[in-house]
Design a protein around this motif. Structure first.
Motif, PDB file in Angstrom:
ATOM      1  N   PHE A   1       8.767  15.029  17.597  1.00  0.00           N
ATOM      2  CA  PHE A   1       7.576  15.078  16.765  1.00  0.00           C
ATOM      3  C   PHE A   1       7.969  14.883  15.297  1.00  0.00           C
ATOM      4  CE2 PHE A   1       6.631  17.469  20.548  1.00  0.00           C
ATOM      5  CZ  PHE A   1       5.334  17.098  20.864  1.00  0.00           C
ATOM      6  N   ARG A   2       7.136  14.111  14.581  1.00  0.00           N
ATOM      7  CA  ARG A   2       7.356  13.923  13.142  1.00  0.00           C
ATOM      8  C   ARG A   2       6.092  14.268  12.376  1.00  0.00           C
ATOM      9  NH1 ARG A   2       9.385   8.729  14.567  1.00  0.00           N
ATOM     10  NH2 ARG A   2      11.672   8.667  14.682  1.00  0.00           N
ATOM     11  N   SER A   3       6.310  14.898  11.224  1.00  0.00           N
ATOM     12  CA  SER A   3       5.235  15.135  10.261  1.00  0.00           C
ATOM     13  C   SER A   3       5.758  14.671   8.911  1.00  0.00           C
ATOM     14  CB  SER A   3       4.856  16.612  10.194  1.00  0.00           C
ATOM     15  OG  SER A   3       4.480  17.088  11.468  1.00  0.00           O
ATOM     16  N   THR A   4       5.123  13.622   8.352  1.00  0.00           N
ATOM     17  CA  THR A   4       5.685  13.017   7.155  1.00  0.00           C
ATOM     18  C   THR A   4       4.619  12.757   6.103  1.00  0.00           C
ATOM     19  OG1 THR A   4       5.419  10.760   8.004  1.00  0.00           O
ATOM     20  CG2 THR A   4       7.470  11.884   8.527  1.00  0.00           C
ATOM     21  N   PHE A   5       5.096  12.541   4.888  1.00  0.00           N
ATOM     22  CA  PHE A   5       4.265  12.149   3.761  1.00  0.00           C
ATOM     23  C   PHE A   5       4.823  10.834   3.229  1.00  0.00           C
ATOM     24  CE2 PHE A   5       3.659  11.918  -0.833  1.00  0.00           C
ATOM     25  CZ  PHE A   5       2.288  12.097  -0.949  1.00  0.00           C
ATOM     26  N   GLY A   6       3.912   9.865   2.903  1.00  0.00           N
ATOM     27  CA  GLY A   6       4.410   8.570   2.467  1.00  0.00           C
ATOM     28  C   GLY A   6       3.511   7.858   1.487  1.00  0.00           C
ATOM     29  N   VAL A   7       4.010   6.703   1.030  1.00  0.00           N
ATOM     30  CA  VAL A   7       3.304   5.843   0.089  1.00  0.00           C
ATOM     31  C   VAL A   7       3.246   4.444   0.677  1.00  0.00           C
ATOM     32  CG1 VAL A   7       3.280   4.860  -2.228  1.00  0.00           C
ATOM     33  CG2 VAL A   7       4.086   7.195  -1.882  1.00  0.00           C
ATOM     34  N   SER A   8       2.077   3.799   0.537  1.00  0.00           N
ATOM     35  CA  SER A   8       1.874   2.450   1.046  1.00  0.00           C
ATOM     36  C   SER A   8       1.495   1.529  -0.110  1.00  0.00           C
ATOM     37  CB  SER A   8       0.773   2.430   2.110  1.00  0.00           C
ATOM     38  OG  SER A   8       0.505   1.105   2.536  1.00  0.00           O
ATOM     39  N   LEU A   9       2.137   0.357  -0.159  1.00  0.00           N
ATOM     40  CA  LEU A   9       1.872  -0.627  -1.203  1.00  0.00           C
ATOM     41  C   LEU A   9       1.397  -1.923  -0.558  1.00  0.00           C
ATOM     42  CD1 LEU A   9       2.055  -1.685  -4.145  1.00  0.00           C
ATOM     43  CD2 LEU A   9       4.441  -2.290  -3.659  1.00  0.00           C
ATOM     44  N   ALA A  10       0.183  -2.370  -0.920  1.00  0.00           N
ATOM     45  CA  ALA A  10      -0.367  -3.610  -0.378  1.00  0.00           C
ATOM     46  C   ALA A  10       0.179  -4.804  -1.136  1.00  0.00           C
ATOM     47  CB  ALA A  10      -1.892  -3.588  -0.467  1.00  0.00           C
ATOM     48  N   LEU A  11       0.422  -5.891  -0.421  1.00  0.00           N
ATOM     49  CA  LEU A  11       0.972  -7.103  -1.008  1.00  0.00           C
ATOM     50  C   LEU A  11       0.018  -8.271  -0.788  1.00  0.00           C
ATOM     51  CD1 LEU A  11       4.646  -6.805   0.306  1.00  0.00           C
ATOM     52  CD2 LEU A  11       3.743  -6.012  -1.874  1.00  0.00           C
ATOM     53  N   GLY A  12      -0.075  -9.152  -1.775  1.00  0.00           N
ATOM     54  CA  GLY A  12      -0.923 -10.327  -1.635  1.00  0.00           C
ATOM     55  C   GLY A  12      -1.658 -10.631  -2.924  1.00  0.00           C
ATOM     56  N   LYS A  13      -2.422 -11.731  -2.904  1.00  0.00           N
ATOM     57  CA  LYS A  13      -3.151 -12.179  -4.081  1.00  0.00           C
ATOM     58  C   LYS A  13      -4.567 -11.617  -4.143  1.00  0.00           C
ATOM     59  CE  LYS A  13      -0.593 -16.528  -4.427  1.00  0.00           C
ATOM     60  NZ  LYS A  13      -0.697 -18.014  -4.460  1.00  0.00           N
ATOM     61  N   GLY A  14      -4.986 -10.920  -3.105  1.00  0.00           N
ATOM     62  CA  GLY A  14      -6.334 -10.361  -3.099  1.00  0.00           C
ATOM     63  C   GLY A  14      -6.468  -9.183  -4.038  1.00  0.00           C
ATOM     64  N   LYS A  15      -7.709  -8.759  -4.251  1.00  0.00           N
ATOM     65  CA  LYS A  15      -7.971  -7.641  -5.149  1.00  0.00           C
ATOM     66  C   LYS A  15      -7.541  -6.316  -4.542  1.00  0.00           C
ATOM     67  CE  LYS A  15     -12.030  -9.790  -7.303  1.00  0.00           C
ATOM     68  NZ  LYS A  15     -13.483  -9.675  -7.529  1.00  0.00           N
ATOM     69  N   ILE A  16      -7.558  -6.243  -3.209  1.00  0.00           N
ATOM     70  CA  ILE A  16      -7.366  -4.948  -2.570  1.00  0.00           C
ATOM     71  C   ILE A  16      -6.971  -5.163  -1.120  1.00  0.00           C
ATOM     72  CG2 ILE A  16      -9.732  -4.635  -1.752  1.00  0.00           C
ATOM     73  CD1 ILE A  16      -9.514  -1.735  -2.854  1.00  0.00           C
ATOM     74  N   HIS A  17      -6.367  -4.149  -0.511  1.00  0.00           N
ATOM     75  CA  HIS A  17      -5.975  -4.256   0.886  1.00  0.00           C
ATOM     76  C   HIS A  17      -7.195  -4.203   1.798  1.00  0.00           C
ATOM     77  CE1 HIS A  17      -4.121  -3.110   4.752  1.00  0.00           C
ATOM     78  NE2 HIS A  17      -3.088  -3.797   4.302  1.00  0.00           N
ATOM     79  N   GLY A  18      -7.045  -4.793   2.983  1.00  0.00           N
ATOM     80  CA  GLY A  18      -8.154  -4.839   3.928  1.00  0.00           C
ATOM     81  C   GLY A  18      -8.613  -3.483   4.424  1.00  0.00           C
ATOM     82  N   ASP A  19      -7.763  -2.441   4.284  1.00  0.00           N
ATOM     83  CA  ASP A  19      -8.192  -1.097   4.674  1.00  0.00           C
ATOM     84  C   ASP A  19      -9.392  -0.632   3.861  1.00  0.00           C
ATOM     85  OD1 ASP A  19      -6.110  -1.051   6.431  1.00  0.00           O
ATOM     86  OD2 ASP A  19      -4.860   0.333   5.281  1.00  0.00           O
ATOM     87  N   TRP A  20      -9.518  -1.168   2.628  1.00  0.00           N
ATOM     88  CA  TRP A  20     -10.541  -0.662   1.713  1.00  0.00           C
ATOM     89  C   TRP A  20     -11.564  -1.706   1.313  1.00  0.00           C
ATOM     90  CZ3 TRP A  20      -8.810   4.048   2.171  1.00  0.00           C
ATOM     91  CH2 TRP A  20      -7.438   4.278   2.240  1.00  0.00           C
ATOM     92  N   ALA A  21     -11.242  -2.977   1.466  1.00  0.00           N
ATOM     93  CA  ALA A  21     -12.135  -4.026   0.977  1.00  0.00           C
ATOM     94  C   ALA A  21     -13.459  -4.023   1.719  1.00  0.00           C
ATOM     95  CB  ALA A  21     -11.461  -5.396   1.120  1.00  0.00           C
TER      96      ALA A  21
END
Length: 453
Positions: free
Chosen positions: A230-250
């Motif tokens: 089992f894992r419990s972690t904390f992390g950071v995600s950085l979106a890459l591309g020419k768009g304004k925002i990542h698809g998770d939020w657009a």
């Protein structure tokens, strides 16, 4: 592990509350390179394209659940935070085929060992893992992205291979490769346009494992163990591309949205065309004279009916005739003159203007023509031309606009052959006799009136 989860949840909730209290009022970068985004939905989030790639890094705690040799264990329940041991670091990359579905690949390193004074004998197991998983954006699946705003929730599931190697004990420096399935859930929160933080709770299951997690025992290679991690972690995600925002939020505008917008625009245009400014029964898109006099008969193109082509609408001629018939003590010529003067001086004949324009609109041509014919037939008469403006704008601006409107009508009459000396310019400034909030009412006071002398 419960205490560790409580700590991570507290950090996450604190970040959520401080970032979601409202729009960021202290924006330092107007272009928005690293600018906090105000409460969604935001125009900056709307578009036809979005960033599909993201890279991730996380750290936290990993614990083997089973199997263990008798007397060995990982938990340290004796202290409130005593069981927390940062023994995991991971890196990954994710690609979303659509805002709902994607794939990810991860590299994970776990260093499993006795925690603090848990009472277990010392052990140390190095666990290196590679995984490939499918990813589902649950917020998109349930279609609540606008309500969720900055919050996200991903589910991931796939396959993994791992390398186990004890670092102490009888099997130190002996390793084996395992394989199995992995799955988990990742709550996430966007802090910048393309940067988000996340928690991840993952379960690993090895279908081929011979080492116990303490590394003290190694089973018969023919008897595969089922190992759980089992894992419990904390992390950071950085979106890459020419768009304004990542698809998770657009907020994605698809082709159907564009079609609907186009249809709505066309409906709005049709509604505008069907307006009837002068209430003569002819819609504006067919109406040649959109300021015809109330009560005067018009043809199918909104033009006041003038069957004998004498420049005077038939309804006005009837009015003059009725005036003459009821005026027994006045000559016919005088009665006609009085009727025409009443029409002009009482404001039935006027020129109208569009907002902020000093030139009369095309629909006013017939009324200016009426004044022109009168002045040509009565060379001894002069006319005051008084300009008006509505209340939109400053007093100084409206006074000048009203004067410019009167001057524009005078110029038309002069160019049509009327001596400039017979035309007197006046400015009445703002006409505040109507409700300034009503567009239709303001149309009635953007005008010039005439007064014969």
């Amino acid at each position: 592990m419960k205490n560790y989860l409580l700590l991570l949840a507290t950090i996450f909730c604190f970040s959520l509350s401080t970032s979601a209290q409202g729009p960021n009022k202290n924006k330092k970068n107007k272009k928005g390179d690293l600018e906090l985004i105000a409460a969604e939905p935001d125009k900056e989030l709307v578009g036809e394209t979005f960033n599909r790639w993201s890279v991730e890094a996380d750290f936290g705690q990993a614990k083997g659940s089973k199997p263990y040799t008798d007397g060995y264990y990982a938990n340290n329940p004796g202290k409130f935070f005593g069981g927390i041991d940062i023994n995991h670091v991971g890196f990954g990359a994710r690609y979303m085929f659509s805002p709902k579905f994607g794939v990810k690949a991860n590299f994970n390193f776990d260093n499993l060992q006795k925690q603090g004074d848990s009472g277990s004998p010392a052990f140390q197991m190095e666990h290196i893992q590679f995984s490939g998983e499918g990813v589902t954006n649950l917020i998109r699946i349930f279609d609540i992205q606008k309500q969720a705003k900055r919050f996200g929730l991903l589910f991931h599931f796939g396959f993994q291979i791992s390398r186990m190697q004890p670092k102490i004990g009888p099997y130190a420096n002996v390793h084996e490769w395992n394989g199995g399935v992995v799955g988990g859930i990742s709550p996430q929160f966007r802090i910048f346009k393309n940067v988000s933080i996340f928690l991840d709770f993952t379960v690993n299951s090895n279908v081929r494992q011979h080492f116990n997690w303490d590394g003290q025992s190694f089973s018969d290679p023919k008897n595969n163990l089922t190992g759980s991690l089992f894992r419990s972690t904390f992390g950071v995600s950085l979106a890459l591309g020419k768009g304004k925002i990542h698809g998770d939020w657009a907020i994605i505008k698809d082709k159907n949205d564009k079609r609907l917008d186009s249809l709505n625009n066309k409906i709005g245009e049709i509604e505008d065309l069907m307006n009837d400014s002068d209430k003569d029964g002819v819609p504006d898109y067919l109406d040649v004279e959109q300021n015809s006099i109330a009560g005067v008969a018009v043809d199918t193109k909104g033009r006041m009916v003038d069957k004998n082509n004498n420049g005077v609408p038939d309804e006005l001629e009837k009015y003059v005739a009725n005036t003459i018939a009821t005026n027994n003590n006045t000559t016919t010529a005088a009665a006609t003159e009085n009727a025409v003067l009443t029409l002009i001086n009482d404001g039935y004949i006027a020129a109208y203007f569009d907002p902020a324009k000093s030139q009369p609109n095309p629909a006013s041509a017939s009324n200016i023509g009426f004044i022109l014919n009168y002045l040509k037939n009565n060379p001894d008469k002069t006319v005051d031309i008084t300009g008006f403006a509505d209340e939109i704008g400053s007093n100084e601006y409206n006074n000048k606009l009203a004067s410019d409107r009167a001057q524009a009508v005078k110029t038309i009459l002069v160019k049509a052959g009327i001596s400039e000396s017979r035309l007197n310019i006046l400015s009445n400034g703002e006409d505040n006799s109507v409700d300034k909030k009503s567009d239709w009412a303001r149309r009635l006071v953007r005008k010039t009136l005439f007064k014969v002398k």
